[in-house]
Design a protein around this motif. Structure first.
Motif, mmCIF file in Angstrom:
data_model
loop_
_atom_site.group_PDB
_atom_site.id
_atom_site.type_symbol
_atom_site.label_atom_id
_atom_site.label_comp_id
_atom_site.label_asym_id
_atom_site.label_seq_id
_atom_site.Cartn_x
_atom_site.Cartn_y
_atom_site.Cartn_z
ATOM 1 N N TYR A 53 -36.063 59.215 -27.354
ATOM 2 C CA TYR A 53 -37.148 58.320 -26.968
ATOM 3 C C TYR A 53 -38.452 59.037 -27.296
ATOM 4 C CZ TYR A 53 -33.475 55.925 -24.394
ATOM 5 O OH TYR A 53 -32.312 55.261 -24.059
ATOM 6 N N PHE A 54 -39.157 58.565 -28.313
ATOM 7 C CA PHE A 54 -40.369 59.219 -28.780
ATOM 8 C C PHE A 54 -41.612 58.420 -28.394
ATOM 9 C CE2 PHE A 54 -37.280 60.495 -32.141
ATOM 10 C CZ PHE A 54 -37.339 61.859 -31.952
ATOM 11 N N THR A 55 -42.683 59.123 -28.088
ATOM 12 C CA THR A 55 -44.022 58.545 -28.080
ATOM 13 C C THR A 55 -44.728 59.224 -29.244
ATOM 14 O OG1 THR A 55 -43.982 58.273 -25.678
ATOM 15 C CG2 THR A 55 -46.138 58.150 -26.762
ATOM 16 N N LYS A 79 -44.657 62.823 -27.045
ATOM 17 C CA LYS A 79 -43.680 63.048 -25.979
ATOM 18 C C LYS A 79 -42.300 62.690 -26.497
ATOM 19 C CE LYS A 79 -43.639 60.217 -22.392
ATOM 20 N NZ LYS A 79 -43.974 59.534 -21.117
ATOM 21 N N LYS A 129 -37.203 54.509 -30.490
ATOM 22 C CA LYS A 129 -35.878 54.990 -30.097
ATOM 23 C C LYS A 129 -35.114 55.267 -31.376
ATOM 24 C CE LYS A 129 -33.450 52.459 -27.314
ATOM 25 N NZ LYS A 129 -32.904 51.368 -26.461
ATOM 26 N N VAL A 172 -47.256 51.076 -27.562
ATOM 27 C CA VAL A 172 -47.126 51.471 -26.162
ATOM 28 C C VAL A 172 -47.543 50.327 -25.247
ATOM 29 C CG1 VAL A 172 -48.023 53.025 -24.371
ATOM 30 C CG2 VAL A 172 -47.288 53.944 -26.564
ATOM 31 N N ALA A 219 -44.731 47.933 -25.015
ATOM 32 C CA ALA A 219 -43.592 48.541 -24.332
ATOM 33 C C ALA A 219 -43.824 48.566 -22.822
ATOM 34 C CB ALA A 219 -43.355 49.952 -24.853
ATOM 35 N N SER A 220 -45.056 48.900 -22.388
ATOM 36 C CA SER A 220 -45.314 49.014 -20.946
ATOM 37 C C SER A 220 -45.455 47.650 -20.292
ATOM 38 C CB SER A 220 -46.566 49.856 -20.695
ATOM 39 O OG SER A 220 -47.682 49.244 -21.292
ATOM 40 N N LEU A 240 -50.749 54.589 -30.249
ATOM 41 C CA LEU A 240 -49.487 55.133 -29.755
ATOM 42 C C LEU A 240 -48.374 54.100 -29.886
ATOM 43 C CD1 LEU A 240 -50.571 56.996 -26.497
ATOM 44 C CD2 LEU A 240 -49.996 57.992 -28.709
ATOM 45 N N TYR A 241 -47.225 54.579 -30.320
ATOM 46 C CA TYR A 241 -46.028 53.754 -30.423
ATOM 47 C C TYR A 241 -44.887 54.462 -29.725
ATOM 48 C CZ TYR A 241 -47.907 50.439 -33.826
ATOM 49 O OH TYR A 241 -48.625 49.446 -34.430
ATOM 50 N N GLU A 242 -43.944 53.674 -29.227
ATOM 51 C CA GLU A 242 -42.704 54.209 -28.675
ATOM 52 C C GLU A 242 -41.576 53.856 -29.635
ATOM 53 O OE1 GLU A 242 -42.351 52.697 -24.684
ATOM 54 O OE2 GLU A 242 -43.739 54.208 -23.934
#
Length: 143
Positions: A101-103, A89, A118, A136, A139-140, A114-116
């Motif tokens: 902003y990447f997933t 995403k 910027k 992720v 981050a959440s 999964l990583y987020e």
């Protein structure tokens, strides 16, 4: 010499103003070589200057390159061995340049995670910088 610096600053200011005045769907279409993204359904009234908006397609090669850059930079900074798998995403925010902003799905020790991330990019300066990179889950839980 001073007049060249002033001219450069004026040019940079004009480019920033142009970026702010250009709707993000048009900017992405321009970046993709003038092709209009078929899956971008954002009306001009939905755009918020400085707001975080969805971006075109996760199959866009420029975005994939930026996501790979994020993984590579994280590996350098953290002495890690994550392997890029795919872009899941992406959203963007118009700042002085563009904040993406990447997933991202990566392979870590044989497991997919999964990583987020910027990534800040200023195309006119050929500048890109990893601002943040975290799992992720982390981050959440901080949200």
């Amino acid at each position: 010499m001073r007049k060249y610096r002033v001219a450069g600053l004026v040019l940079a200011a004009l480019l920033v103003l142009h970026a702010l005045a250009t709707p993000s769907s048009q900017a992405e279409a321009h970046r993709a070589g003038g092709e209009k993204m078929a899956d971008t359904a954002i009306d001009d009234e939905d755009l918020i200057t400085g707001g975080i908006m969805p971006v075109g397609s996760v199959n866009d090669l420029n975005l994939i390159d930026l996501a790979r850059f994020a993984v590579t930079e994280h590996n350098k900074k953290a002495n890690a061995l994550l392997e890029y798998e795919k872009l899941v995403k992406v959203k963007q925010q118009v700042v002085q340049g563009t904040m993406y902003y990447f997933t991202i799905e990566v392979k870590e020790g044989g497991a997919n995670k999964l990583y987020e991330a910027k990534v800040w990019e200023m195309l006119w300066l050929d500048f890109k910088e990893l601002q943040e990179f975290k799992p992720v889950e982390e981050a959440s839980s901080n949200a």
